[in-house]
Design a protein around this motif. Structure first.
Motif, PDB file in Angstrom:
ATOM      1  N   THR A 133       0.841  -1.194   0.000  1.00 55.19           N
ATOM      2  CA  THR A 133       0.000   0.000   0.000  1.00 55.19           C
ATOM      3  C   THR A 133       0.876   1.243   0.000  1.00 55.19           C
ATOM      4  O   THR A 133       1.701   1.437   0.899  1.00 55.19           O
ATOM      5  CB  THR A 133      -0.923   0.026   1.222  1.00 55.19           C
ATOM      6  N   LEU A 134       0.681   2.071  -1.012  1.00 56.15           N
ATOM      7  CA  LEU A 134       1.417   3.327  -1.123  1.00 56.15           C
ATOM      8  C   LEU A 134       0.467   4.493  -0.883  1.00 56.15           C
ATOM      9  O   LEU A 134      -0.713   4.433  -1.233  1.00 56.15           O
ATOM     10  CB  LEU A 134       2.043   3.469  -2.519  1.00 56.15           C
ATOM     11  N   GLY A 135       0.991   5.560  -0.304  1.00 56.14           N
ATOM     12  CA  GLY A 135       0.245   6.807  -0.183  1.00 56.14           C
ATOM     13  C   GLY A 135       0.804   7.811  -1.173  1.00 56.14           C
ATOM     14  O   GLY A 135       2.015   8.016  -1.242  1.00 56.14           O
ATOM     15  N   LEU A 136      -0.068   8.436  -1.971  1.00 50.00           N
ATOM     16  CA  LEU A 136       0.384   9.357  -3.008  1.00 50.00           C
ATOM     17  C   LEU A 136      -0.280  10.720  -2.859  1.00 50.00           C
ATOM     18  O   LEU A 136      -1.505  10.798  -2.705  1.00 50.00           O
ATOM     19  CB  LEU A 136       0.077   8.794  -4.411  1.00 50.00           C
ATOM     20  N   ASP A 137       0.545  11.765  -2.895  1.00 46.48           N
ATOM     21  CA  ASP A 137       0.049  13.138  -2.975  1.00 46.48           C
ATOM     22  C   ASP A 137       0.050  13.534  -4.453  1.00 46.48           C
ATOM     23  O   ASP A 137       1.113  13.543  -5.096  1.00 46.48           O
ATOM     24  CB  ASP A 137       0.941  14.090  -2.181  1.00 46.48           C
ATOM     25  N   ILE A 138      -1.115  13.863  -4.973  1.00 49.40           N
ATOM     26  CA  ILE A 138      -1.282  14.089  -6.412  1.00 49.40           C
ATOM     27  C   ILE A 138      -1.873  15.476  -6.660  1.00 49.40           C
ATOM     28  O   ILE A 138      -2.788  15.908  -5.945  1.00 49.40           O
ATOM     29  CB  ILE A 138      -2.198  13.021  -7.043  1.00 49.40           C
ATOM     30  N   THR A 139      -1.368  16.154  -7.695  1.00 47.28           N
ATOM     31  CA  THR A 139      -1.968  17.388  -8.199  1.00 47.28           C
ATOM     32  C   THR A 139      -2.211  17.223  -9.690  1.00 47.28           C
ATOM     33  O   THR A 139      -1.281  16.858 -10.432  1.00 47.28           O
ATOM     34  CB  THR A 139      -1.066  18.609  -7.946  1.00 47.28           C
ATOM     35  N   VAL A 140      -3.440  17.488 -10.116  1.00 43.83           N
ATOM     36  CA  VAL A 140      -3.814  17.372 -11.526  1.00 43.83           C
ATOM     37  C   VAL A 140      -4.185  18.761 -12.041  1.00 43.83           C
ATOM     38  O   VAL A 140      -4.996  19.463 -11.429  1.00 43.83           O
ATOM     39  CB  VAL A 140      -4.999  16.400 -11.712  1.00 43.83           C
ATOM     40  N   ARG A 141      -3.571  19.142 -13.167  1.00 44.59           N
ATOM     41  CA  ARG A 141      -3.894  20.425 -13.810  1.00 44.59           C
ATOM     42  C   ARG A 141      -4.794  20.156 -15.010  1.00 44.59           C
ATOM     43  O   ARG A 141      -4.455  19.339 -15.872  1.00 44.59           O
ATOM     44  CB  ARG A 141      -2.612  21.140 -14.230  1.00 44.59           C
ATOM     45  N   TYR A 142      -5.917  20.857 -15.082  1.00 40.32           N
ATOM     46  CA  TYR A 142      -6.915  20.600 -16.121  1.00 40.32           C
ATOM     47  C   TYR A 142      -7.587  21.912 -16.531  1.00 40.32           C
ATOM     48  O   TYR A 142      -7.391  22.962 -15.906  1.00 40.32           O
ATOM     49  CB  TYR A 142      -7.983  19.623 -15.593  1.00 40.32           C
TER      50      TYR A 142
END
Length: 315
Positions: free
Chosen positions: A124-133
């Motif tokens: 199990t990984l924890g990911l901090d994500i930012t998506v530009r749209y």
């Protein structure tokens, strides 16, 4: 009666009256119609709302007709006049970001909003994500009709979480955490863009800002990365030493070749001298005397077979 010394104003000139018949009929009609139109517009604005709509920079206006629903033609930037029975909802078509992070206050959702995803090994990984749209300017009416103004929570958020988990499930923890992170982010971008493209949304960039591993896995990966770096360093050192050894071999070969060439030259010189001595034995005496020239010599001895001793004190 005018008193001497007092100022008397000049009589005002009378502007001649223009007969109504001299004004063209069309201007007289407009003069009566325009005030009526403004009065009607003011009444409509009071009863149904303003008919003037200003769309700002980077925005698109979606028209909703009370009698026909959402209209397909959007309003661009600038001032527009719309009928009172048409309402306008404005949407931004600039680049926007949606962030999911484990740091409180950093994303759109308060609290820990980090994405949890399973790798191909079951970690199990924890990911901090930012998506530009951004929204497609010619598809904003569709977004308004199908999703509404809260489209980010309705479609963007769940699509991001689902697509990222799908990509991570095909990768190892080292691929997501290590040097292939940018490649993994590229696959996430492709998946999310394909999923949201049919909804009128373009995905421009996906940033994997932080990856949190289980403690033991993080330590093992760090150890492996350090070992790989050390192996790369040793390869570099080995290659450097090999190059240095090759340089020394080349240098030694050069010195040897130079020595051999010098020896050949000296041997050839001796051969020529021997040949000349064999032809002219007195040549060695001449060379001997020539070598002594310029030296402070009082007495010079010559070979005994000459039978003389030369006194050089008066030379």
């Amino acid at each position: 009666m005018v008193v001497e010394g007092e100022w008397e104003p000049e009589p005002q000139k009378r502007v001649p009256d223009i007969p109504l018949g001299a004004i063209p009929p069309i201007f007289s009609k407009l003069a009566r119609i325009i005030p009526i139109i403004f009065v009607i517009l003011i009444l409509f604005s009071i009863m149904f709302g303003s008919i003037f709509v200003s769309v700002g920079a980077g925005e698109v206006g979606v028209k909703f007709n009370q009698f026909g629903g959402v209209e397909e033609d959007e309003l661009g930037e600038g001032l527009h006049i719309v009928p009172p029975w048409v309402s306008v909802t404005k949407y931004s078509v600039r680049s926007e970001t949606y962030t999911m992070s484990g740091i409180e206050g950093e994303g759109q959702v308060t609290g820990d909003d980090q994405i949890k995803a399973l790798t191909v090994e079951g970690l199990t990984l924890g990911l901090d994500i930012t998506v530009r749209y951004r929204l497609m300017s010619d598809e904003v009416s569709t977004v308004h009709q199908n999703l509404g103004t809260n489209y980010a929570e309705k479609i963007i958020r769940p699509t991001i979480r689902s697509s990222i988990r799908e990509v991570v499930s095909t990768k190892t923890a080292l691929q997501v955490y290590g040097e292939e992170r940018q490649l993994v982010a590229g696959e996430m971008l492709t998946n999310i863009d394909q999923a949201l493209g049919s909804d009128g949304i373009i995905v421009e960039e996906v940033l994997v800002r932080n990856v949190v591993l289980p403690t033991r896995v993080a330590e093992a990966i760090e150890a492996k990365l350090q070992a790989d770096q050390e192996a790369q360093r040793m390869i570099f050192v080995k290659e450097k030493e090999q190059l240095e050894a090759e340089r020394k071999i080349i240098e030694a070969n050069g010195v040897a070749n130079a020595t051999i060439a010098e020896a050949h030259g000296e041997a050839e010189a001796l051969r020529i001298i021997n040949e000349q001595l064999a032809k002219n034995p007195d040549l060695i005496n001449y060379k001997y005397i020539q070598m002594l020239q310029g030296q402070d010599i009082q007495t010079m001895l010559v070979p005994t077979d000459q039978g003389i001793i030369l006194d050089a004190s008066n030379s």
